[in-house]
Design an enzyme around this catalytic site. Structure first.
Site, short mmCIF file in Angstrom:
data_model
loop_
_atom_site.label_atom_id
_atom_site.label_comp_id
_atom_site.label_asym_id
_atom_site.label_seq_id
_atom_site.Cartn_x
_atom_site.Cartn_y
_atom_site.Cartn_z
CE LYS A 14 -4.04 -4.34 1.14
NZ LYS A 14 -4.78 -3.26 1.78
CG HIS A 53 -11.31 0.87 0.22
ND1 HIS A 53 -11.41 -0.44 0.64
CD2 HIS A 53 -10.39 1.45 1.02
CE1 HIS A 53 -10.57 -0.62 1.66
NE2 HIS A 53 -9.93 0.49 1.90
CG ASP A 91 -6.62 -0.11 1.18
OD1 ASP A 91 -6.95 -1.29 1.41
OD2 ASP A 91 -7.01 0.86 1.88
CB CYS A 120 -2.21 -2.99 5.04
SG CYS A 120 -3.94 -2.45 4.92
CG HIS A 146 -8.75 5.02 2.79
ND1 HIS A 146 -9.74 4.75 3.70
CD2 HIS A 146 -8.09 3.85 2.59
CE1 HIS A 146 -9.69 3.47 4.03
NE2 HIS A 146 -8.71 2.89 3.37
CG HIS A 162 -15.04 -0.15 1.40
ND1 HIS A 162 -14.46 -0.44 2.62
CD2 HIS A 162 -15.02 -1.31 0.69
CE1 HIS A 162 -14.09 -1.72 2.64
NE2 HIS A 162 -14.42 -2.26 1.47
CG ASP A 199 -2.00 -1.12 1.13
OD1 ASP A 199 -1.94 -1.93 0.19
OD2 ASP A 199 -2.86 -1.19 2.01
C1 VGL Z 1 -4.74 0.62 5.67
C2 VGL Z 1 -6.32 1.50 7.09
C3 VGL Z 1 -7.28 1.38 6.11
C4 VGL Z 1 -3.32 0.21 5.45
C5 VGL Z 1 -5.70 0.48 4.69
O1 VGL Z 1 -2.88 0.16 4.29
O2 VGL Z 1 -2.63 -0.05 6.45
N1 VGL Z 1 -5.06 1.11 6.87
N2 VGL Z 1 -6.96 0.87 4.92
ZN ZN Z 2 -8.40 0.84 3.37
#
Ligand code: VGL
Ligand code: ZN
Length: 236
Positions: free
Chosen positions: A139, A81, A79, A184, A114, A85, A41
């Site tokens: 994901k 979404h 990430d 993550c 996000h 979401h 990410d």
């Molecule tokens: C993440 C919070 C929400 C991450 C992703 O990449 O750690 N954290 N979505």
């Molecule tokens: Zn996320």
């Protein structure tokens, strides 16, 4: 023996100990052909100026670029979404970001909107310079299920396909870096252990969010799961 000479011998002893200590504390590792660097990410949303900025997120980009040179295999995660979401506070009337709610699969931290599919915010960081990377695995694209882990979503049933990919390619060691350490990165590292892989997290190539002690808790869980905690200098 004159006192000055004794002192010199004593100092020499200390000096050689100091030289030896780092190699004992941090044995260098050379990633094999079966090793993969999992870059989690590293997207605009998690960098300063992004919708869920992680402190110092941009600092890890040069570290990751240099690390990637030492790996034959590199995988990015993203990430990804849907608008609206279930992990967004804005999808739950009266809720604000960083509160926790109960969803059908369990506890869910609510985040600012996000990493929306196709947005500039969701793009991989422009500063990443890893042309030999082989896969981008997305994901969090099921509207009702979050997925911190790159292997299995938060319902602990829905899979991303990454376990099958690493098995088919014969990859058995995973080195994890990226954002965020306590979400993550740690969930992916622990699930990689569950998939039977050798796993190391490269601490200085990650940055955390640290929500109510989540960073320390994540290191504790990773330690219990048998995830190694290493630094980028440990990799040759
Ligand atoms: C993440 C919070 C929400 C991450 C992703 O990449 O750690 N954290 N979505
Ligand atoms: Zn996320």
């Amino acid at each position: 023996m004159p006192a000055s000479m004794k002192r010199r011998q004593f100092l020499f002893g200390i000096g050689s100990l100091a030289l030896l200590t780092p190699s004992v504390a941090f044995p260098a590792v050379k990633p094999s052909d079966k090793a993969v660097l999992l870059v989690v990410d590293v997207q605009n949303c998690f960098l300063p100026g992004g919708t869920l900025a992680v402190n110092g997120g941009n600092e890890i980009i040069p570290i990751i670029n240099a690390l990637a040179q030492k790996f034959k295999n590199v995988i990015f995660t993203q990430d990804w979404h849907t608008p609206g979401h279930a992990s967004f506070a804005s999808s739950h009337p009266g809720k604000t970001p960083f509160e926790t709610i109960e969803l059908p699969y369990g506890k869910q931290v609510l985040w600012p909107d996000h990493c929306i599919q196709g947005s500039e915010d969701a793009k991989l960081a422009a500063g990443l310079d890893i042309p030999h990377a082989q896969l981008i695995i997305r994901k969090g694209y099921h509207n009702d299920i979050d997925s911190y882990s790159t292997f299995i979503a938060a319902d602990r049933k829905t899979k991303t396909g990454l376990t099958g990919y690493v098995q088919e390619r014969g990859l058995s060691e995973v080195y994890v870096c990226g954002l965020a350490t306590d979400f993550c990165v740690s969930w992916s590292a622990i699930d990689a252990r569950r998939a039977g892989l050798h796993v190391s997290v490269i601490e200085d190539a990650c940055r955390g969010i640290d929500l109510n002690g989540s960073l320390e808790a994540a290191w504790h869980l990773m330690d219990e799961a048998g995830v190694k905690r290493i630094q980028s200098r440990d990799i040759t």
